[in-house]
Design a protein around this motif. Structure first.
Motif: not given
Length: 486
Positions: A336-364
């Motif tokens: 994906a990086t070779s195609l020009g994407f800025d790639v991030r990996v996220g692993e949400p679980d039951i303990n994930t900070d919703v607000a923090k992960f929401a901001r990561l998703v919103n940036s995608a």
């Protein structure tokens, strides 16, 4: 001759004088006649005093009459206002009664997944006994306020509530706390704790039922899990200006003018705008989420700064560890990086900070993940973003469609499906070639949800083919505004 002229002159003078006297006399007579003609009502000198007293008395009477008239008018106006107030009170009482009785019963099936009770009048909530006393109410009702009414397992974790009419034999308990807002009772039991069920069973239905009250709604939560409420508190604070009440553990008798018991379900992760009181939709729910978590991007678009890394489209890979894991995740990132994407990996679980992960998703701009609860984070994607759902092997297209494909459209998100083939699943290593699990997945489906879930969701890991996945990512790129920005 001389004396005659003198006499004549003297006579003439006398005649002139007489004439003047006569003229004066005649003038006086004429004036007297004129005066008597124009002043026929001449009065004595004391009459004006009597007239003034009469005038004052007359004015006094007029003032008193005016005052009396004004008082009479004011009294009539007050009586009219009292009548209007009384009429308005009666109208409100009639409207409350009609709100309960006219178009539908107090409790009704609001959808295939939900029952809802609505009441107006004198509403008293006694939380420890899960009882709502209502006047007027024609009959007793029972309800489990959770949006999965045909799922016995889910409802086994939901307390039942009873709606009771007032009774002379057993009067309702007196109010200990009075509220002006509308009460809304729902359960925190069922499948809450799973991200998908958090939204589709509770958060979206609560939004559907409460958004119309413009934050003038009091949430009373049954089977309350404090950690769960804390996790989503920012969302509830957008819907209500009042603190949430742990109603099962509350000793008060809360009194309300109106109540809704059991939120209304429309569709998975969705809102049917045609069924809402104000025509609000999934777009309004997503706008509420952006306010709750301070999300900056309403729409997917590249930055205007040519040196900004955000000019590159961002790809977020939703990672899993226990099942449906991407076994070649590192290679996926590199490709994906070779195609020009800025790639991030996220692993949400039951303990994930919703607000923090929401901001990561919103940036995608593109989010890719295997079918599962983690894809529920699509609610935070900006409009115009792309969701790529990787559907595990096993004939699960129907499940993928109902849970994430159909909701994506209402959220203004592009949707692409990547179906795992037999050579991309670890099931091909666990079963021989002719096994029904591989040859006839629908024979497993017929055994029920538990069998399907155990085989195709819990025991399967994935290795997407990089060539096929590359084509899918290129398709996603073509859907983004980034590809047209140069």
């Amino acid at each position: 001759m001389k004396s005659q002229r003198n006499f004549s002159r003297t006579e003439a003078k006398r005649v002139g004088n007489v004439t003047i006297i006569l003229a004066i006399f005649l003038s006086l007579c004429v004036l007297s006649i004129i005066k008597s003609h124009f002043a026929p009502y001449a009065v004595k000198s004391d009459e004006p005093v009597v007239f003034e007293e009469e005038r004052k008395e007359s004015l006094k009477i007029e003032k008193e009459e005016t005052k009396e008239t004004a008082e009479t008018a004011d009294s009539a106006a007050i009586e009219d206002e009292d009548d209007e107030a009384e009429t308005e009170t009666k109208a409100k009482a009639e409207a409350q009664a009609q709100a309960v009785d006219l178009s539908k019963p107090t409790c009704y099936e609001s959808s295939r997944r939900s029952d809802t009770c609505e009441a107006a009048g004198d509403v008293r909530v006694q939380g420890r006994t899960q009882t709502v006393y209502i006047q007027p109410l024609a009959q007793e009702w029972k309800i489990k306020p959770y949006c999965r009414k045909h799922d016995a397992f889910a409802l086994s974790h939901v307390k039942e509530w009873t709606l009771k009419p007032f009774s002379a034999a057993r009067p309702p308990p007196p109010c200990t706390r009075n509220h002006s807002a509308t009460a809304m009772i729902f359960s925190n039991g069922g499948f809450t704790g799973n991200l998908f069920h958090d939204y589709t069973d509770v958060l979206v239905p609560v939004f559907i039922s409460s958004f119309r009250y413009d934050a003038e709604v009091q949430f009373l939560v049954s089977s309350l899990k404090p950690w769960w409420i804390s996790k989503y508190l920012l969302i509830f604070q957008q819907l209500s200006k009042y603190d949430i009440i742990d109603v099962d553990n509350d000793d008060e008798v809360h009194c309300f003018p109106r109540a809704v018991v059991g939120p209304t379900f429309h569709k998975e992760l969705g809102v049917d705008a045609g069924k809402t009181a104000g025509g609000y939709s999934a777009a309004d729910f997503r706008k509420l989420l952006r306010r709750a978590f301070g999300l900056e991007r309403a729409a997917a678009a590249p930055s205007g700064d040519q040196w900004d890394i955000r000019r590159r489209p961002r790809l977020l890979i939703i990672s899993r560890k226990n099942s449906r894991t991407f076994l070649n995740e590192r290679a996926m990132v590199d490709m994906a990086t070779s195609l020009g994407f800025d790639v991030r990996v996220g692993e949400p679980d039951i303990n994930t900070d919703v607000a923090k992960f929401a901001r990561l998703v919103n940036s995608a701009d593109v989010m890719v993940g295997a079918h599962g609860a983690g894809l529920t984070n699509m609610v935070f994607l900006p409009a115009g973003a792309v969701l790529i759902q990787i559907v595990p092997f096993g004939g699960l297209e129907w499940l993928a469609r109902g849970t994430f494909q159909e909701p994506a459209k209402d959220m203004e998100i592009h949707y692409i499906e990547y179906k795992i083939r037999l050579d991309e699943t670890t099931l091909s290593e666990q079963y021989h070639t002719d096994h029904p699990v591989l040859k006839d997945p629908f024979s497993v489906h017929k055994q029920g949800w538990d069998a399907l879930k155990t085989v195709y969701l819990d025991k399967q890991n994935l290795r997407p083919h990089l060539g096929r996945l590359k084509n899918t990512l290129l398709e996603a790129l073509r859907l983004l505004p980034h590809s047209h920005s140069h």
